[in-house]
Write an enzyme that holds these catalytic residues in place. Structure first.
Site, PDB file in Angstrom:
ATOM      1  N   GLU A  56      29.208  30.761  37.636  1.00 35.24           N
ATOM      2  CA  GLU A  56      30.407  31.487  37.194  1.00 35.24           C
ATOM      3  C   GLU A  56      30.884  30.857  35.887  1.00 35.24           C
ATOM      4  O   GLU A  56      30.524  31.304  34.828  1.00 35.24           O
ATOM      5  CB  GLU A  56      31.482  31.461  38.270  1.00 35.24           C
ATOM      6  CG  GLU A  56      31.092  32.276  39.505  1.00 35.24           C
ATOM      7  CD  GLU A  56      32.278  32.867  40.222  1.00 35.24           C
ATOM      8  OE1 GLU A  56      33.166  33.440  39.586  1.00 35.24           O
ATOM      9  OE2 GLU A  56      32.295  32.738  41.471  1.00 35.24           O
ATOM     10  N   GLU A  73      38.189  24.014  45.246  1.00 38.33           N
ATOM     11  CA  GLU A  73      38.497  25.449  45.286  1.00 38.33           C
ATOM     12  C   GLU A  73      39.157  25.824  46.606  1.00 38.33           C
ATOM     13  O   GLU A  73      40.107  26.599  46.649  1.00 38.33           O
ATOM     14  CB  GLU A  73      37.203  26.241  45.126  1.00 38.33           C
ATOM     15  CG  GLU A  73      37.405  27.751  45.219  1.00 38.33           C
ATOM     16  CD  GLU A  73      36.135  28.520  44.903  1.00 38.33           C
ATOM     17  OE1 GLU A  73      35.041  27.973  45.124  1.00 38.33           O
ATOM     18  OE2 GLU A  73      36.260  29.666  44.440  1.00 38.33           O
TER      19      GLU A  73
HETATM   20  C1  BGC Z   1      36.408  32.447  41.247  1.00 37.75           C
HETATM   21  C2  BGC Z   1      37.881  32.340  41.284  1.00 37.75           C
HETATM   22  C3  BGC Z   1      38.457  33.678  41.026  1.00 37.75           C
HETATM   23  C4  BGC Z   1      38.001  34.524  42.180  1.00 37.75           C
HETATM   24  C5  BGC Z   1      38.539  35.893  42.180  1.00 37.75           C
HETATM   25  C6  BGC Z   1      35.963  33.347  42.331  1.00 37.75           C
HETATM   26  O1  BGC Z   1      34.618  33.521  42.382  1.00 37.75           O
HETATM   27  O2  BGC Z   1      35.790  31.214  41.299  1.00 37.75           O
HETATM   28  O3  BGC Z   1      38.517  31.217  41.112  1.00 37.75           O
HETATM   29  O4  BGC Z   1      39.778  33.742  40.726  1.00 37.75           O
HETATM   30  O5  BGC Z   1      36.614  34.558  42.296  1.00 37.75           O
HETATM   31  O6  BGC Z   1      39.125  36.097  43.302  1.00 37.75           O
END
Ligand code: BGC
Length: 935
Positions: A460, A734
């Site tokens: 990402e 996270e």
């Molecule tokens: C990301 C996030 C992002 C989210 C959306 C994830 O894959 O890492 O931090 O805001 O997707 O909901």
């Protein structure tokens, strides 16, 4: 009048937004300076700016982002500026040091260099060497290199790299905006033939983005670079050299492959000696193909990316499967530099990961990202190498095929990120909280790399809007992130502009159709500029972004229709609520529609406030009126007559209180009381996701439940801020439980160990616990309101505000609390001392007050198994002993007790344990009895 006064000193004169270079991106850069004075209560009465014999007197206090008072700079211009200030006491300072401001842009229509790429494609993102030569006359007084890429590059002039910057030109919404660096190469250019060499790779431009089988390059498949050099002679005349298709490309250079996610492969045997020096002639060089039709490059306005730290190996681990793993002791972002000796053609492999699982690299969370570098030795002595065009998020690295014995000193972790100035610090008597704060700082360092990203390690590393929406205040305190975020907002507006006002999930948007308006994510459009005004006094960015802010608010109103409620759409909602299942992070306790409608109010309200600030009276009245109507609609639908909310969950109350959705103070108080009940009911463990987490401590503080916020902050049981700290975290995770209590990695898809969003609580620690907050844009007025918590003996913070260093904090001394503060010159502060509501106004200088310590926690009195659960949890020791007793008696029952008990008034511990075994009940009874000393 000036006899008894002491002049201030003035320093830190700077032009927006960078102080890592004298080049400015705009013709009229705003100027800022800081004053310091030994005399308290100092304010600026006037300032005099002088440049090249021209002087301008500015009356008044303004010293932050002051409009450029001279004629706009033209391309090639350079001016020396200095400032002196006169205080309200009439004394005038000496002149500041001169600041040399140089135009970092080319003239309108002056960018003529095309993009150069290989004439034959060697596959997606294949790295290239590019070279060309130019003649320089004698007597060059200034040589500037302007370069950009679709991809990532580094340039060399006559064999020397032009700067220490990394992964240039970074990532912008390339289809709309290309950024160029401006580099002074005067010292590298010599009369006669000069050579320019460029190493080039695909970087973000050719990276494969997307999920679920839709992965593909978004921008293009081939890297390209554009180079323009401007030579100035002593008589002021200039010559421009634009690299064209007479320049050569070489596709068989040492970088065999490179990708942001994949890592890099380098074969040192293929480095052509002297390729970036004049006169080089080698095999396999072909004329470049020139491409036109790209956005005219504009100068970088945000700080460059540079190495900011180097960390050595802390431990060499041999994993259960016999692999060699290096532990750097810190989850970081960057790459490894190795020094190695061995035979030509021998390849060393480096693989990176954030955590170990069962003693081996935990690779699953990286998903598609290979995060692996390969180095093939040239042979013949020691070789030092680090990859160039990739980065990894890691604490551990597995080293494979190292020739001979590995000396840990031969491997260094090189840390880099956007090189912003550090501006915020925090310290307290609570070691775990201090570590949490340090982890927040590291989380920011890892995720501020040209743009604010969600995470730096997996496939990402994207500019997720929701993440920075919640983290922007914290970021703005820790580092000077104004220019960095202003640059990202430019891309946000550009992306939004082609989506009819809708802000995509991520900026730059590389997910194509995989995007929709989403509450708390798209609101980055209104929130981030408002934060930049509040924290940096940056009215300019507010003004520039205002159309984007208003378009987002209008989009929300369109989506909300006549009922002024945004319902039924796709939402992330209170993403990663700890009660959401691992495979469905959007399944939060607070209904996603409530999150959506609350954010309609938030954004419309922020637009109304921005309009007031900018003097757009019609808009101010219009959006204020709409905001009131949205509030009424929200309350009608989601708030009961007694102040309960339809989703009786922490995030719902957090939003209502902090966004200002309550009808009046009474209702807000009832909401706060309910919120406190819910937080206690959850055992003072976290009950919120991305949206609610930054709000809950503020909502509690604002409604008089400071101690509840304190319990939440100092909680160590999962989920909590400190649980990861007790698990050895060195960054913010996270998920609350990215690593489970048994040391295994959370099975969810989204499991990074370096996401800053949940670290947004640091802003509350600065503002409320230590007590330093802005009360007027840019901290021109500061709010000092420290709040001693029972769990702490002291807490203190300092922040380099746009006016200078401010600090606030408190320390217990017996039954007294000493509050101290530093208020920078040219600001004032409103102070509220612990235990008081009176607002004291003070001027600049050092201040100290001593007050009675707030009353200690309420005594809970004697407790038995028949006591109320709410009273038991409020007595930490009682709670701990019951939990310990049940755990000893039956660990499974303890787990269930911990996760299901609602610590509410009106229900006793005995009632709660009714359905459990006699052993458990007896254990609990004994624990309570021993405490109370009763039978
Ligand atoms: C990301 C996030 C992002 C989210 C959306 C994830 O894959 O890492 O931090 O805001 O997707 O909901």
């Amino acid at each position: 009048m000036t006899l008894s006064s002491t002049p201030a000193t003035v320093s830190s004169l700077r032009a927006e937004y960078r102080d890592d270079t004298g080049f400015v991106a705009v013709a009229a850069p705003r100027l800022s300076w800081k004053s310091a004075s030994d005399v308290g209560d100092w304010t600026q009465a006037s300032a005099e700016l002088e440049s090249d014999g021209e002087s301008v007197l500015l009356e008044g206090r303004d010293s932050v982002l002051v409009d450029w008072p001279f004629a706009p700079l033209a391309a090639g211009d350079s001016r020396s500026v200095r400032v002196r200030v006169t205080g309200s006491d009439g004394a005038t300072s000496d002149w500041s040091e001169a600041l040399v401001v140089e135009a970092g842009f080319v003239a309108e229509g002056g960018w003529t260099a095309p993009l150069l790429k290989a004439s034959v494609s060697r596959g997606v993102g294949h790295p290239l060497l590019v070279r060309g030569e130019f003649d320089a006359p004698a007597g060059v007084t200034r040589a500037l290199l302007f370069a950009t890429a679709q991809g990532v590059y580094q340039a060399e002039v006559n064999g020397t790299e032009v700067d220490d910057q990394i992964l240039k030109p970074g990532w912008t919404a390339y289809q709309h905006r290309l950024v160029h660096e401006t580099t002074d190469i005067t010292d590298l250019v010599r009369p006669g033939v000069n050579a320019v060499g460029v190493r080039l790779a695909g970087g973000w431009f050719t990276e494969t983005f997307g999920f679920q089988g839709k992965e593909a390059p978004f921008y293009g498949t081939e890297p390209a670079v554009a180079v323009q050099i401007v030579l100035t002679l002593a008589d002021g005349s200039t010559t421009t050299i634009a690299a064209d298709d007479t320049w050569l490309t070489h596709a068989d250079g040492p970088i065999l492959a490179s990708g942001i996610y994949a890592g890099e492969s380098y074969d040192a045997r293929l480095e052509p000696a002297g390729w970036s020096s004049p006169g080089f002639a080698g095999e396999g060089w072909e004329r470049a193909t020139a491409v036109t039709g790209f956005p005219t490059p504009t100068p970088r306005s945000s700080p460059a990316v540079r190495v900011t730290d180097e960390l050595g190996v802390q431990q060499v681990i041999t994993s259960p499967s016999g692999r060699t793993i290096l532990d750097f002791g810190q989850n970081l972002v960057g790459r490894l530099r190795i020094t190695v000796a061995g035979e030509a053609g021998h390849t060393v492999t480096l693989r990176h990961a954030e955590v170990l699982e069962n003693g081996e690299l935990g690779l699953r969370p990286l998903r598609r990202a290979e995060a692996t570098d390969h180095y093939t030795l040239a042979g013949g002595g020691q070789e030092t190498w680090e990859p160039r065009f990739t980065f990894h998020g890691f604490r551990y690295a597995e080293v494979e095929n190292w020739p001979g014995e590995l000396d840990p000193a031969d491997v260094t972790a090189v840390v880099f990120h956007s090189d912003m100035v550090r501006t915020g610090w925090f310290d307290s008597s609570h070691e775990l909280v201090n570590k949490l704060h340090e982890n927040v700082v590291w989380g920011m360092r890892g995720n501020f790399l040209y743009l604010p990203t969600d995470c730096p390690q997996r496939d990402e590393r994207l500019g997720w809007t929701g993440d920075i929406q919640v983290f922007a205040p914290t970021a703005s305190y820790l580092y000077e992130s104004d220019g960095f975020l202003a640059s990202w907002l430019e891309d946000l507006a550009l992306e939004q502009g082609e989506r009819d006002g809708v802000v995509p999930f991520i900026v730059p948007d590389v997910l194509g159709t995989f995007s929709a308006p989403a509450a708390a994510w798209g609101d980055a459009a209104t929130v981030v500029p408002s934060v930049l005004l509040e924290r940096f006094g940056d009215r300019g960015v507010l003004q520039t972004q205002y159309p984007s802010m208003r378009d987002w608010a209008d989009t929300l109103l369109r989506l909300s229709g006549e009922r002024l409620l945004w319902e039924g759409s796709f939402q992330f909602g209170d993403w990663l609520d700890p009660d959401a299942p691992a495979d469905f992070p959007a399944d939060a306790k607070t209904d996603a529609d409530i999150v959506a409608s609350a954010h309609v109010f938030l954004s419309v309200d922020l637009v109304a406030k921005a309009a007031v600030e900018l003097g757009y009276d019609d808009d101010a009245a219009k959006y204020r009126g709409i905001a009131e109507a949205v509030r009424a609609a929200f309350r009608r639908e989601y708030v009961t007559a007694s102040g309960r909310m339809v989703s009786d969950a922490q995030t719902a109350y957090g939003m209502a209180i902090v966004f200002g959705l309550a009808e009046n103070k009474d209702e807000e108080q009832r909401m706060g009381d309910r919120l406190a009940t819910l937080v206690r009911g959850a055992g003072y463990r976290i009950g919120t996701g991305f949206v609610g987490t930054p709000l809950v401590t503020d909502a509690l503080t604002r409604t008089g439940h400071l101690e509840v916020a304190g319990r939440l902050l100092t909680q160590t049981e999962n989920p909590s801020w400190l649980y990861p700290v007790t698990m050895g975290a060195t960054t913010i995770w996270e998920r609350w439980d990215s690593m489970l209590e048994d040391g295994s990695i959370n099975p969810g898809e989204m499991t990074s160990f370096n996401h800053y969003a949940l670290g947004a609580v640091a802003d509350w620690m600065h503002r409320s616990l230590a007590g330093l907050a802005p009360a007027a844009p840019g901290y021109r007025v500061i709010r000092i309101e420290p709040r001693p918590l029972p769990e702490f003996d002291y807490a203190t913070t300092s922040h380099e505000t746009p006016y200078g260093l401010a600090s606030a904090g408190w320390v217990r001394e017996g039954d007294r609390v000493v509050v101290s503060a530093v208020v920078p010159a040219n600001t004032t502060a409103e102070v509220v001392l612990p235990g008081s509501t009176e607002v004291i106004e003070v001027g600049s200088g050092e201040h100290r007050w001593t007050v009675d310590a707030p009353a200690p926690e309420k005594e809970t009195g004697e407790l038995t198994i028949h006591s109320d659960l709410a009273r038991i949890i409020d007595d930490r020791e009682a709670y701990d002993s019951v939990l310990a007793a049940i755990t000893a008696a039956d660990p499974e029952a303890a787990r269930s007790f911990r996760s299901h008990t609602k610590w509410v008034p009106g229900r006793s511990l005995f009632d709660e344990l009714m359905m459990t075994s006699a052993v458990v009940v007896q254990a609990a009874e004994r624990a309570m009895a021993q405490r109370g000393g009763a039978a």
